[in-house]
Design a protein around this motif. Structure first.
Motif, mmCIF file in Angstrom:
data_model
loop_
_atom_site.group_PDB
_atom_site.id
_atom_site.type_symbol
_atom_site.label_atom_id
_atom_site.label_comp_id
_atom_site.label_asym_id
_atom_site.label_seq_id
_atom_site.Cartn_x
_atom_site.Cartn_y
_atom_site.Cartn_z
ATOM 1 N N MET A 1 39.580 48.170 -2.212
ATOM 2 C CA MET A 1 39.475 49.083 -0.878
ATOM 3 C C MET A 1 40.265 50.326 -1.671
ATOM 4 N N GLY A 2 39.413 51.372 -1.290
ATOM 5 C CA GLY A 2 40.049 52.952 -1.657
ATOM 6 C C GLY A 2 41.145 53.315 -0.767
ATOM 7 N N PRO A 3 41.567 54.638 -0.758
ATOM 8 C CA PRO A 3 42.645 55.276 -0.014
ATOM 9 C C PRO A 3 41.898 54.791 1.392
ATOM 10 N N ARG A 4 43.024 55.002 2.354
ATOM 11 C CA ARG A 4 42.680 54.811 3.785
ATOM 12 C C ARG A 4 42.766 56.423 4.298
ATOM 13 N N ALA A 5 41.599 56.977 4.248
ATOM 14 C CA ALA A 5 41.476 58.270 4.570
ATOM 15 C C ALA A 5 41.111 58.517 6.133
ATOM 16 N N ILE A 6 41.198 59.775 6.575
ATOM 17 C CA ILE A 6 40.538 60.152 8.166
ATOM 18 C C ILE A 6 39.393 60.822 7.807
ATOM 19 N N ILE A 7 38.395 60.343 8.758
ATOM 20 C CA ILE A 7 37.222 60.707 8.558
ATOM 21 C C ILE A 7 36.616 61.196 9.837
ATOM 22 N N THR A 8 36.581 62.678 10.234
ATOM 23 C CA THR A 8 36.136 63.002 11.560
ATOM 24 C C THR A 8 34.640 63.668 11.844
ATOM 25 N N ILE A 9 34.329 63.301 12.929
ATOM 26 C CA ILE A 9 32.814 63.542 13.524
ATOM 27 C C ILE A 9 32.828 64.343 14.708
ATOM 28 N N ASP A 10 32.606 65.699 14.579
ATOM 29 C CA ASP A 10 32.575 66.316 15.732
ATOM 30 C C ASP A 10 31.061 66.767 16.185
ATOM 31 N N CYS B 1 26.247 61.113 4.953
ATOM 32 C CA CYS B 1 27.691 61.195 5.154
ATOM 33 C C CYS B 1 28.393 60.343 4.009
ATOM 34 N N LEU B 2 27.560 58.991 3.724
ATOM 35 C CA LEU B 2 28.218 58.087 2.764
ATOM 36 C C LEU B 2 28.077 59.052 1.426
ATOM 37 N N VAL B 3 27.146 59.706 0.964
ATOM 38 C CA VAL B 3 27.045 60.522 -0.150
ATOM 39 C C VAL B 3 28.389 61.360 -0.118
ATOM 40 N N ARG B 4 28.438 62.089 1.016
ATOM 41 C CA ARG B 4 29.601 63.053 0.791
ATOM 42 C C ARG B 4 30.979 62.210 0.829
ATOM 43 N N ILE B 5 31.173 61.350 1.570
ATOM 44 C CA ILE B 5 32.429 60.404 1.481
ATOM 45 C C ILE B 5 32.524 60.111 -0.053
ATOM 46 N N GLY B 6 31.488 59.467 -0.672
ATOM 47 C CA GLY B 6 31.506 59.024 -2.010
ATOM 48 C C GLY B 6 32.093 60.290 -2.880
ATOM 49 N N GLU B 7 31.804 61.479 -2.857
ATOM 50 C CA GLU B 7 32.057 62.543 -3.636
ATOM 51 C C GLU B 7 33.697 62.810 -3.328
ATOM 52 N N VAL B 8 33.865 63.084 -2.049
ATOM 53 C CA VAL B 8 35.419 63.523 -1.626
ATOM 54 C C VAL B 8 36.423 62.347 -1.906
ATOM 55 N N LEU B 9 35.886 61.086 -1.603
ATOM 56 C CA LEU B 9 36.888 59.645 -1.664
ATOM 57 C C LEU B 9 36.133 58.735 -2.639
ATOM 58 N N PRO C 1 31.912 48.276 -3.183
ATOM 59 C CA PRO C 1 30.639 48.075 -3.446
ATOM 60 C C PRO C 1 29.690 47.692 -2.573
ATOM 61 N N GLU C 2 30.219 47.569 -1.314
ATOM 62 C CA GLU C 2 29.357 47.350 -0.348
ATOM 63 C C GLU C 2 28.529 48.762 0.086
ATOM 64 N N ILE C 3 29.275 49.763 -0.078
ATOM 65 C CA ILE C 3 28.739 51.131 0.034
ATOM 66 C C ILE C 3 27.781 51.335 -0.874
ATOM 67 N N LYS C 4 27.973 51.131 -2.180
ATOM 68 C CA LYS C 4 26.950 51.384 -3.078
ATOM 69 C C LYS C 4 25.714 50.805 -3.013
ATOM 70 N N LEU C 5 25.870 49.409 -2.426
ATOM 71 C CA LEU C 5 24.611 48.328 -2.039
ATOM 72 C C LEU C 5 23.930 48.924 -0.961
ATOM 73 N N GLU C 6 24.507 49.550 -0.016
ATOM 74 C CA GLU C 6 23.858 50.054 1.180
ATOM 75 C C GLU C 6 22.966 51.337 0.783
ATOM 76 N N MET C 7 23.518 52.088 0.092
ATOM 77 C CA MET C 7 22.933 53.243 -0.573
ATOM 78 C C MET C 7 21.641 53.004 -1.411
ATOM 79 N N LYS C 8 21.805 51.944 -1.974
ATOM 80 C CA LYS C 8 20.709 51.707 -3.008
ATOM 81 C C LYS C 8 19.479 51.089 -2.274
ATOM 82 N N THR C 9 19.973 50.309 -1.329
ATOM 83 C CA THR C 9 18.846 49.451 -0.309
ATOM 84 C C THR C 9 18.494 50.165 0.696
ATOM 85 N N GLY C 10 19.147 50.993 1.415
ATOM 86 C CA GLY C 10 19.131 51.561 2.782
ATOM 87 C C GLY C 10 17.946 52.489 2.882
#
Ligand code: C5P
Length: 238
Positions: free
Chosen positions: A1-10, A215-223, A229-238
């Motif tokens: 698990m990476g850093p416990r960040a804050i993500i906002t969606i307005d 969003c996950l592409v952006r999150i992957g860049e920033v964080l 692994p689960e995020i990478k998997l989702e992006m490959k198959t999604g």
């Protein structure tokens, strides 16, 4: 698990914030916070108590005494008051309208902001609303602003109410959303707007999975650390 960040969606109602925020929170293993539900709670509970919102002292005492319990998971965000689950009452159209009226009151905004910051103190949060990237969590590591055409947003809102016996007409729903947008965008206190550092996504022609992918592409860049692994998997198959 990476850093416990804050993500906002307005963004405005019907732009897809809740669906996307819940999916992101589930994917990242983060806590999901719905700030609109807190404004709705203030609207609902103050109406039940017939509170005079113009009475500053009564409002302040009311907010001091309002101590909701919160439970949240990928399915939703639930608020409880005095052992009663308020959530089912909070989506009613009159509560929606009233929520954007109580949301112009600075003491109400201070109360909601305080609750959100308290619940987010350990990070690892996806929080949605109107002013989360601008006012509540200006330090958030990753910010999004979702928007969509008014007709699309109204159609999404109507679909949510399909089980209703007397759903509002498309024109009426669009009118209600437009009224709320106007109040939310033009108020003096924390008006709805995209933070300067937010990624703006027009969701008019996108389904929730497509928005989440962006969003996950952006999150992957920033964080980079959050992209497990689960995020990478989702992006490959999604
Ligand atoms: O997001 P939702 O439609 O549940 O929000 C209900 C109302 O609460 C909005 O129309 C807005 O007036 C208010 N709100 C706000 N700031 C937020 C979240 C919601 O003013 N961060």
């Amino acid at each position: 698990m990476g850093p416990r960040a804050i993500i906002t969606i307005d963004g405005p109602a019907g732009a897809g914030k809740s669906t996307v925020a819940k999916l992101l929170a589930a994917t990242l293993g983060y806590l999901y916070l719905d700030s609109g539900a807190l404004y709705r709670l203030v609207a609902w509970q103050s109406a039940r108590l017939r509170l005079d919102l113009a009475d500053a002292r009564a409002l302040s005492e009311f907010l001091e005494g309002l101590q909701p319990e919160m439970t949240t998971d990928s399915q939703g965000f639930h608020l409880w008051v005095d052992g009663l689950e308020a959530t089912p009452f909070l989506r009613e159209p009159q509560v929606s309208q009233q929520s954007s009226r109580v949301a112009i009151l600075p003491p109400v905004r201070t109360w909601v902001t305080g609750k959100l910051r308290q619940w987010a103190q350990n990070g690892g949060v996806v929080a949605e609303g109107r002013d989360l990237g601008t006012v509540v969590f200006p330090q958030a590591e990753c910010k999004f602003y979702l928007d969509a055409a008014l007709e699309t947003r109204a159609a999404r809102r109507r679909r949510e109410w399909q089980k209703d016996e007397t759903p509002l007409s498309p024109e009426k729903v669009a009118q209600e959303l437009a009224d709320r947008d106007r109040r939310d965008a033009n108020r003096a206190a924390a008006p709805m707007r995209a933070a300067a550092d937010a990624v703006v996504i027009d969701t008019t022609d996108l389904n929730p999975q497509e928005v989440v992918k962006q969003c996950l592409v952006r999150i992957g860049e920033v964080l980079p650390g959050a992209a497990g692994p689960e995020i990478k998997l989702e992006m490959k198959t999604g």
